[in-house]
Enzyme design. Structure first.
Site, PDB file in Angstrom:
ATOM      1  CG  ASN A 393      -2.124   0.890   1.192  1.00  0.00           C
ATOM      2  OD1 ASN A 393      -1.691   2.011   0.421  1.00  0.00           O
ATOM      3  ND2 ASN A 393      -3.053   0.993   1.864  1.00  0.00           N
ATOM      4  CG  ASP A 394       1.659   2.912   3.698  1.00  0.00           C
ATOM      5  OD1 ASP A 394       0.521   3.739   3.353  1.00  0.00           O
ATOM      6  OD2 ASP A 394       1.727   2.584   4.672  1.00  0.00           O
TER       7      ASP A 394
END
Lengths: 473, 102
Positions: A393-394
């Site tokens: 995600n990040d």
């Protein structure tokens, strides 16, 4: 005589630690490395019981109780940590390392506290070193506990207030002032002063860690690891124990180097990790993203990839959490057999601990030449047909490139959003560990495949196999 | 026979200096792929603090010292036990990747 035996065992242990760490430097010998170090530890802990044969006169009446207390503490501590360590999921490893590390810092602080409270007169130098070790150890303890809580999902949002830097500096200064007062107090620091000193030191560790984002935690854990090593080394000097001094300082130096290497992998300075998030961050960042997340079927995604020329897989924490790396590699092999050019792109902090993802992929049988580091593959994304993001995600959040108010701003990311088509396999609609929305998920070229990574991969394997069977028939 | 080690300040500084260089050298040649278990392994090594905590507890002469000493040994033992188990489990995962090397 008994001291000599303890010291000789300590010497042997120090040698075994360094030799063990050295063996851990190569994958071939790494497993024997930890056993060698473990043997050294068992030896020196058993030998430490010989300390009971020469205690100070004041402690002599309590000796029986103290030895019993030590045995109980050893059994409880070892038993609990062993049980937890065996059970903890590999994915939850970073927070467990943080927790165990914090415990070591706490032990160093406890040694200092006992030395400060005892009526044995310490020289000013010993007292000063004990206080320095106590401060570092206490900060490491409370900071590591906060880091653990953050990584374990018990503390999701970074806590930030105006003037946080000033507050932190004041708390640290107050702790240092009390330490100085303890140093100058005639007849040794009293219990009140000692207690106040430790409360402030612990508070500083908490305050310093709270505002730091989840993505930076591995660097912080590594830093606290180095801090604990340093604290142990300093307390070793206070106790006149060279084994503690050597082991502590080796870890202090090694930990510092590891911390700098990790910060470098994230293209940030240590000061940037520690202080950049302080102050003027808008907490509303990312809430204004336009568009919607578009769901897709796993089988559609699989077939798109089957007929693509170039596919890049971006694995992350979620892949490891679902233990789906075997299934993923099975899918990748099918694609490769069909002539698709498949590569893995591994972010330096994928899995939230450097090197974690490489291990998981290697375990599933993925050959090294398919795994690419960020700087080697980032230019390839614009020519790529399909990017499959699994549980990451990040590390693919474009906000890190553009949004200065984002907590992850400045972290180098994999440019998955620049590919023709992106599929994101994700459990639900939640945010990443940094607690930020991801604009990629809302982008036009991105579709979400919801579900457990293992189930999704099984579906994808099935879809491609079904296609192959149909073609053969 | 008093055989306990006497540390002068200068000898202490020597020990610290050499240990720091050792730690730096041992780690600096490690491939990035081993960073995770290595952090955990060095975490285990500073668990030797439990030995110091045991010394402090054995010499505790009042109940506050006993309580703090007990906590010290408890925390130190947790560091040792956890550090070892976690590192060994992680290195276990490195076995296949080691096999892959020709």
């Amino acid at each position: 005589m008994s001291f000599l035996i303890v010291d000789l065992c300590g010497l042997l242990a120090a040698f075994l630690f360094i030799y063990g760490l050295k063996r851990m430097a190569s994958p071939v010998t790494a497993r024997s490395g930890i056993r060698v170090a473990g043997f050294g530890m068992a030896l020196v802990v058993l030998a430490a019981f010989l300390y009971a044969m020469h205690v100070t006169p004041a402690a002599r009446p309590h000796l029986g109780t103290n030895v019993l207390l030590a045995v109980i503490a050893l059994v409880l501590g070892l038993g609990w940590a062993w049980w937890r360590g065996k059970r903890v999921a590999i994915t939850a490893m970073p927070q467990m390392v943080a927790l165990y590390n914090g415990m070591g810092g706490g032990a160093a602080a406890a040694i200092a506290a006992v030395e400060l409270l005892s009526h044995e007169a310490l020289t000013a130098l010993h007292l000063g070193v004990a206080l320095a070790g106590a401060l570092i150890g206490a900060v490491s303890l409370s900071g590591s506990v906060v880091a653990w809580a953050k990584l374990d999902g018990r503390l999701r949002k970074p806590w930030r207030i105006k003037g946080q830097k000033v507050l932190n500096a004041l708390v640290l200064l107050a702790a240092l002032a009390l330490g100085l007062a303890a140093l100058l107090a005639s007849g040794g620091p009293g219990p009140g002063l000692t207690a106040a000193f430790f409360v402030l030191a612990l508070a500083f560790g908490i305050l310093m860690t709270l505002p730091i984002g989840g993505a930076d935690m591995p660097v912080l854990i590594s830093l606290y690891n180095a801090c604990t090593g340093l604290a142990v080394g300093l307390e070793g000097y206070v106790l006149g124990n060279p084994a503690l001094m050597i082991a502590g300082m080796v870890v202090g130096a090694a930990g510092t180097l590891l911390t700098l290497l990790m910060a470098k992998a994230m293209n940030r300075s240590l000061a940037n990790v520690l202080f950049s998030n302080f102050g003027d961050v808008s907490l509303a960042s990312g809430d204004d993203i336009q568009g919607q997340m578009k769901p897709a079927e796993a089988s559609d995604a699989a077939i798109t990839m089957r007929y693509a020329d170039k596919v890049i897989i971006v694995p992350g924490y979620g892949l490891a959490a679902a233990q789906a790396q075997q299934k993923l590699y099975e899918f990748v092999k099918l694609l490769a057999e069909a002539g698709v050019d498949v590569k893995f792109a591994v972010h330096p902090v994928a899995g939230r601990m450097p090197g974690h993802m490489d291990v998981l992929l290697a375990e599933a049988g993925v050959p090294y030449d398919m795994i690419f580091a960020l700087e080697d593959i980032n230019d390839a994304f614009p020519d790529t047909d399909v990017v499959l993001v699994i549980g990451a995600n990040d590390v693919v959040n474009p906000a890190a490139r553009s949004d200065k108010s984002s907590p992850i701003y400045g972290m180098p990311i994999l440019d998955a959003d620049r590919a023709q088509q992106v599929y994101v396999v994700k459990r639900g609609q939640g945010k990443g560990y940094a607690g930020v929305e991801n604009a990629l998920f809302y982008a036009d070229n991105c579709n979400m495949v919801y579900g457990d990574a293992q189930a999704v991969m099984a579906k994808m394997v099935q879809a491609v196999k079904a296609l192959g069977d149909a073609g053969a028939a | 026979m008093d055989t306990h080690i006497v540390l002068t300040v200068l000898i202490a500084v020597y020990i610290f200096m050499l240990a720091a260089f050792t730690g730096y050298e041992v780690i600096s040649r490690v491939p990035a792929i081993l960073h995770t278990p290595l952090m955990s392994g060095s975490n285990f090594v500073h668990g030797i603090v439990v030995v110091g905590a045991m010394y402090a507890l054995f010499n505790a002469a009042s109940w506050p010292e006993q309580v703090i000493g007990f906590l010290g040994v408890l925390l130190g033992a947790g560091n040792v036990g956890g550090g070892y188990v976690v590192t060994e489990r992680m290195l276990e995962m490195f076995k296949p990747s080691a096999k892959k090397q020709p």
